[in-house]
Write a protein that holds these residues in place. Sequence first.
Motif, PDB file in Angstrom:
ATOM      1  N   ILE A   3       0.743  -1.338   0.281  1.00 26.91           N
ATOM      2  CA  ILE A   3      -0.050  -0.312   0.152  1.00 26.91           C
ATOM      3  C   ILE A   3       1.085   1.367   0.063  1.00 26.91           C
ATOM      4  O   ILE A   3       0.980   1.880  -0.424  1.00 26.91           O
ATOM      5  CB  ILE A   3      -1.148  -0.247   1.359  1.00 26.91           C
ATOM      6  CG1 ILE A   3      -2.138   1.285   1.257  1.00 26.91           C
ATOM      7  CG2 ILE A   3      -0.455   0.834   2.424  1.00 26.91           C
ATOM      8  CD1 ILE A   3      -3.670   0.323   1.549  1.00 26.91           C
ATOM      9  N   HIS A   4       1.888   1.228   1.123  1.00 26.35           N
ATOM     10  CA  HIS A   4       2.853   2.731   0.889  1.00 26.35           C
ATOM     11  C   HIS A   4       3.783   2.464  -0.620  1.00 26.35           C
ATOM     12  O   HIS A   4       3.343   3.685  -1.151  1.00 26.35           O
ATOM     13  CB  HIS A   4       4.306   2.545   1.341  1.00 26.35           C
ATOM     14  CG  HIS A   4       4.085   1.860   2.826  1.00 26.35           C
ATOM     15  ND1 HIS A   4       4.917   1.549   3.663  1.00 26.35           N
ATOM     16  CD2 HIS A   4       2.872   2.255   3.358  1.00 26.35           C
ATOM     17  CE1 HIS A   4       4.631   0.972   4.606  1.00 26.35           C
ATOM     18  NE2 HIS A   4       3.250   1.935   5.135  1.00 26.35           N
ATOM     19  N   PHE A   5       3.969   1.737  -1.738  1.00 28.27           N
ATOM     20  CA  PHE A   5       3.636   2.232  -2.915  1.00 28.27           C
ATOM     21  C   PHE A   5       2.287   3.362  -3.526  1.00 28.27           C
ATOM     22  O   PHE A   5       3.209   4.073  -4.262  1.00 28.27           O
ATOM     23  CB  PHE A   5       4.217   0.954  -3.821  1.00 28.27           C
ATOM     24  CG  PHE A   5       5.008   0.010  -3.542  1.00 28.27           C
ATOM     25  CD1 PHE A   5       6.073   0.389  -3.183  1.00 28.27           C
ATOM     26  CD2 PHE A   5       4.862  -1.348  -3.874  1.00 28.27           C
ATOM     27  CE1 PHE A   5       6.827  -0.969  -2.708  1.00 28.27           C
ATOM     28  CE2 PHE A   5       5.574  -2.381  -3.377  1.00 28.27           C
ATOM     29  CZ  PHE A   5       6.767  -2.703  -2.973  1.00 28.27           C
ATOM     30  N   TYR A   6       1.489   2.939  -3.579  1.00 29.00           N
ATOM     31  CA  TYR A   6       0.588   3.871  -4.228  1.00 29.00           C
ATOM     32  C   TYR A   6      -0.194   4.560  -3.701  1.00 29.00           C
ATOM     33  O   TYR A   6      -0.285   6.010  -3.771  1.00 29.00           O
ATOM     34  CB  TYR A   6      -0.778   2.104  -4.607  1.00 29.00           C
ATOM     35  CG  TYR A   6      -0.750   1.530  -4.878  1.00 29.00           C
ATOM     36  CD1 TYR A   6       0.085   1.222  -5.861  1.00 29.00           C
ATOM     37  CD2 TYR A   6      -0.447  -0.022  -4.482  1.00 29.00           C
ATOM     38  CE1 TYR A   6       0.545  -0.008  -6.832  1.00 29.00           C
ATOM     39  CE2 TYR A   6      -0.029  -0.790  -4.837  1.00 29.00           C
ATOM     40  CZ  TYR A   6       0.237  -1.028  -6.270  1.00 29.00           C
ATOM     41  OH  TYR A   6       0.482  -2.158  -7.215  1.00 29.00           O
ATOM     42  N   ILE A   7       0.257   5.162  -2.303  1.00 28.74           N
ATOM     43  CA  ILE A   7      -0.123   6.097  -1.775  1.00 28.74           C
ATOM     44  C   ILE A   7       0.613   7.351  -1.568  1.00 28.74           C
ATOM     45  O   ILE A   7       1.046   8.075  -2.355  1.00 28.74           O
ATOM     46  CB  ILE A   7      -0.174   5.944   0.020  1.00 28.74           C
ATOM     47  CG1 ILE A   7      -0.942   5.204   0.771  1.00 28.74           C
ATOM     48  CG2 ILE A   7       0.037   7.142   0.989  1.00 28.74           C
ATOM     49  CD1 ILE A   7      -0.616   4.356   2.105  1.00 28.74           C
ATOM     50  N   LEU A   8       2.305   6.246  -1.884  1.00 31.33           N
ATOM     51  CA  LEU A   8       3.661   7.572  -2.807  1.00 31.33           C
ATOM     52  C   LEU A   8       3.306   8.216  -3.833  1.00 31.33           C
ATOM     53  O   LEU A   8       2.358   8.945  -4.333  1.00 31.33           O
ATOM     54  CB  LEU A   8       4.992   6.491  -2.059  1.00 31.33           C
ATOM     55  CG  LEU A   8       6.016   7.530  -2.666  1.00 31.33           C
ATOM     56  CD1 LEU A   8       6.192   8.439  -2.167  1.00 31.33           C
ATOM     57  CD2 LEU A   8       7.090   6.873  -2.629  1.00 31.33           C
TER      58      LEU A   8
END
Length: 168
Positions: free
Chosen positions: A62-67
């Motif tokens: 999920i960090h990939f997509y938030i960033l």
Amino acid sequence: MELGLVTLLRAAWVAATLPIVIALIPSSKLRFSQQFVLGFAKRGKTMQSSSNKFSVPQKLFIHFYILAFVWTTLLLAATWLYAYTTTPKISEPLLFSSIASHLTGGSRIFSLQRSHTSKEHRSRIAVSIFLLLLMEAQVLRRLYESIYVFKYSPSARMHIVGYLTGVL
């Protein structure tokens, strides 16, 4: 400054993709590079439990997509602002098509003042905004899937290098 940044980004892209391209070459002499790249690419079921030492939970995808959402939104806003400030103001009544054309840098409805940007430059800005809008839609779709669709197992792991590569 711009040329230096473009050169740096191109060099980073080549450095990141070159090991992958080399690993794709079917040769027994390159077996080490293939195993090296595959070792970092392992996640979930392909990762053995003995390699959990350098791993993080797979739910951190999920960090990939938030960033990516934050970064793409900032790029889109900056490009849109650039397009808005580099084209002259519209002097006729504001129609939807003329507003969209103006904001993407392609307005042909000008007052007597001439644009200081070339037609090719305005076209590049329009393409950039269009591509950033497509990227924003893709990132939002993947973020939605990560939050509401994918249910990662608590034991699902991915290699820390793969995670950091994704974030970068």
